[in-house]
Scaffold this motif. Sequence first.
Motif, mmCIF file in Angstrom:
data_model
loop_
_atom_site.group_PDB
_atom_site.id
_atom_site.type_symbol
_atom_site.label_atom_id
_atom_site.label_comp_id
_atom_site.label_asym_id
_atom_site.label_seq_id
_atom_site.Cartn_x
_atom_site.Cartn_y
_atom_site.Cartn_z
ATOM 1 N N ARG A 47 1.300 -1.125 -0.170
ATOM 2 C CA ARG A 47 0.021 0.250 0.070
ATOM 3 C C ARG A 47 0.768 1.061 0.381
ATOM 4 O O ARG A 47 0.477 2.527 -0.993
ATOM 5 C CB ARG A 47 -1.045 0.172 1.165
ATOM 6 N N GLU A 48 1.640 1.218 0.533
ATOM 7 C CA GLU A 48 3.169 2.188 0.698
ATOM 8 C C GLU A 48 3.205 2.984 -0.190
ATOM 9 O O GLU A 48 3.941 3.621 -1.239
ATOM 10 C CB GLU A 48 3.888 1.907 1.715
ATOM 11 N N ASP A 55 -4.212 -1.076 -7.393
ATOM 12 C CA ASP A 55 -3.716 0.100 -6.954
ATOM 13 C C ASP A 55 -4.424 1.027 -7.746
ATOM 14 O O ASP A 55 -3.325 2.287 -7.037
ATOM 15 C CB ASP A 55 -2.374 -0.268 -8.253
ATOM 16 N N GLY A 56 -5.188 1.348 -7.957
ATOM 17 C CA GLY A 56 -6.482 2.614 -8.614
ATOM 18 C C GLY A 56 -5.640 3.342 -9.352
ATOM 19 O O GLY A 56 -6.102 4.641 -9.364
ATOM 20 N N LEU A 57 -4.728 3.086 -9.933
ATOM 21 C CA LEU A 57 -4.172 4.128 -10.265
ATOM 22 C C LEU A 57 -4.563 4.095 -11.997
ATOM 23 O O LEU A 57 -4.726 5.543 -12.469
ATOM 24 C CB LEU A 57 -2.893 3.949 -11.452
ATOM 25 N N ILE A 85 -6.629 -2.910 -3.029
ATOM 26 C CA ILE A 85 -5.703 -2.472 -1.854
ATOM 27 C C ILE A 85 -5.322 -1.675 -0.795
ATOM 28 O O ILE A 85 -5.080 -2.057 0.050
ATOM 29 C CB ILE A 85 -3.730 -2.927 -2.554
ATOM 30 N N ALA A 86 -6.302 -0.479 -1.321
ATOM 31 C CA ALA A 86 -6.844 0.840 -0.549
ATOM 32 C C ALA A 86 -7.308 0.300 0.067
ATOM 33 O O ALA A 86 -8.072 1.302 1.723
ATOM 34 C CB ALA A 86 -6.897 1.963 -1.826
ATOM 35 N N PRO A 111 -6.597 -7.154 3.538
ATOM 36 C CA PRO A 111 -6.727 -5.862 2.732
ATOM 37 C C PRO A 111 -8.474 -6.943 1.625
ATOM 38 O O PRO A 111 -8.675 -8.045 1.615
ATOM 39 C CB PRO A 111 -5.700 -6.799 1.695
ATOM 40 N N ASP A 112 -8.842 -5.915 0.801
ATOM 41 C CA ASP A 112 -10.123 -5.616 -0.399
ATOM 42 C C ASP A 112 -9.350 -6.484 -1.840
ATOM 43 O O ASP A 112 -10.276 -5.507 -2.569
ATOM 44 C CB ASP A 112 -11.180 -5.089 0.199
#
Length: 244
Positions: free
Chosen positions: A71-72, A104-106, A122-123, A156-157
């Motif tokens: 996540r980091e 990663d939501g990117l 992951i967020a 984590p989801d």
Amino acid sequence: MDFPQQLIETIQTAQHIAILTGAGISAESGVPTFREAQTGLWAQYDPQELATRYAFQQNPRLVWEWYAWRRELVSQAKPNPGHLALAELARRVPRLTLITQNVDGLHQQAGSRDVIELHGNIARSKCFDRDHSVVTWEETGKVPPRCPECGSYLRPDVVWFGESLPAEALHTAVTTAKSYDIFFTIGTSAVVEPAASLPITALKNKIPVVEINPQTTPLTSYCDYALSGLAGEILPALLDALEV
Ligand code: APR
């Protein structure tokens, strides 16, 4: 960079474009792909052995801390020209369905909308026992943190190996598979099911399939177009070629 004229024309006349992405499209953002060697403390672990329900039950702290590390990593990553080009392409065509295996939501950060996250995000975290989403919890120093509703571990989801994919995400991805005019598979090794079957379904429905990957994959020889190279370079060039 030159592209086959027929590919350009197919994209220009397409009413519905499908895009499937994998870890490769985030590689140029500095997010390691799933199968490349991990660094530092995590180099000794195989991701495919950590990303499982069994691993979490055996060592919840280890798995939670591995995802905290990822996540980091992801929080420091920015969308790259490949993500941005896909968000721009969606603005230029009548309809674009973006399906990603990435957590990663990117794509969303790049401006893509209605992203279908086959493997979760992951967020987000959720209750291990009851599977409901958990947005806030009390930090008690316990690792993993506990669900505020039932005291179970949080997890984590994301979809772990052996787990089923979010039904709605998969249903949308599969049911629209027949209505596409062209199917792009970008930055994925095309081996993990059921995502790997999506381009195969497209091929069976005589939908042209375009692969973008610097390496060959088991899918490469079946694709109508295999563009060998980096997504962050090919996609912006493809967008420019559509302008002409
Ligand atoms: N541009 C395009 N493709 C790239 C780039 C790049 N810059 N860099 C690497 N690639 C390609 C690699 O050649 C490889 O084929 O991206 C692919 C990454 O493959 P994997 O690491 O296997 O990632 P992915 O295909 O997304 O894995 C699928 O499996 O491990 C599980 O849940 C996890 O979502 C993941 C799924």
